[in-house]
Write an enzyme that holds these catalytic residues in place. Sequence first.
Site, PDB file in Angstrom:
ATOM      1  N   ALA A 122       0.839  -1.202   0.000  1.00 55.88           N
ATOM      2  CA  ALA A 122       0.000   0.000   0.000  1.00 55.88           C
ATOM      3  C   ALA A 122       0.869   1.245   0.000  1.00 55.88           C
ATOM      4  O   ALA A 122       0.575   2.224  -0.697  1.00 55.88           O
ATOM      5  CB  ALA A 122      -0.926  -0.007   1.214  1.00 55.88           C
ATOM      6  N   ASP A 123       1.951   1.229   0.768  1.00 49.64           N
ATOM      7  CA  ASP A 123       2.879   2.358   0.775  1.00 49.64           C
ATOM      8  C   ASP A 123       3.568   2.512  -0.572  1.00 49.64           C
ATOM      9  O   ASP A 123       3.734   3.632  -1.076  1.00 49.64           O
ATOM     10  CB  ASP A 123       3.936   2.160   1.860  1.00 49.64           C
ATOM     11  N   VAL A 124       3.991   1.404  -1.155  1.00 51.61           N
ATOM     12  CA  VAL A 124       4.714   1.463  -2.426  1.00 51.61           C
ATOM     13  C   VAL A 124       3.817   2.019  -3.523  1.00 51.61           C
ATOM     14  O   VAL A 124       4.203   2.927  -4.280  1.00 51.61           O
ATOM     15  CB  VAL A 124       5.243   0.072  -2.810  1.00 51.61           C
TER      16      VAL A 124
END
Length: 409
Positions: free
Chosen positions: A180-182
Amino acid sequence: MAILPLSTVRVLDLSRVLAGPLAGQMLADLGADVIKVERPGTGDDSRVFGAPYLTGPDGRPTRENAFYLSANRNKKSVTVNIACAQGQDIIRRLAAKADVVLENYKVGDLKRYGLDYDAIRSLNPGVIYCSVTGYGQSGPYAKKPGYDAVFQGQSGLMSVTGLPDHKPGGGPMKVGPSIADVITGLNVSNAILAALYSRDANGGTGQFIDVALLDCMVAALSHYAQIYLTSGEVPVRRGTQGNGGMPSTLFPCSDGAIMLTAGNDVQYARLCDAVERPDLASHPLFHTNILRVENRDALTAEFDAIFRRNTVAHWLERLEAFGIPSGPINTLDQVFADPQMRHRGMAVPAPHPLAPDLRVLRNPLHFSATPITRYDAPPMLGQHTDAVLADELGFDADTLARLRAEGVI
């Protein structure tokens, strides 16, 4: 040396942990001058996320860990205490000279410091101000905190990842990396590039960008989400099975496993020839892709039995000879030893003061005229504080010493 695409762009990076820092790193790779602001003494939260850490000259672990190293190359680290008035003034003065301000504080947090979009825009009308939060600037969840794993669950990703409930070990499964961060980081850098282009093409006016991790993860579900929006059917977990051309799954071999996808009828017929089972190409349950999708479990069982009879190397050689998309299940040591990855140079040197032989991931973008060749090691905490504040704001040695003594920097 070629001039990089963003060589005239200045970014003030107030973000922490992963999504925001990854976006800042992407901009830095493309040539932007990225000033990363960290808390004096402790720095970015990710610096204490755990081992492995680089080892210092005394043989003891330092605060430079792999998580931080993954998202902060090509940046300058400046330590400023934004909780005090003098620190806030420093940030405002740096922001007044920036093209981009990037932050991932909770909704409303920076307003109480006079560092919100309206405050910065009054000093710098052309600024692109990007705010990265878990749920966005509006809505019933706007003020809730969250981390990657929460959004993997809430977005629906975990509901379609993992083995089916009826199989051993079945149930929702988190993707290993902080995906999700990437994905959010990639969306953020994309949005900033678009806003910079819009500003420069339309009179120099900046704008505010609101990016939410939950939004990005739902959007990333792509064809899975569209299955539901088109049909009302809720997709289910299928383990390693794909959703399109079949067969597409992991097949155990006698000494390991492979992944393969036969994406159309021609590839499927070649697959049947490769495994010396031409009869399966005309099988009444499998002779079209629509039928293979409908009968995926029976199809998988047929090929499961076939692939178990020989080794990974044997099958990959056969499948390559017949033009079937396939590959091994590599561990990371195998990934970086792979001849294709070695040829593409996916690990590049970035000498660090504590680790002269440090390697980092190469940016995956290849430009013919403006290749990315600079890979400065992620900065140590406050490594560039004095130089940046002297060069950008004209602080002399006495001023820097006073601010340091007062805990401002």
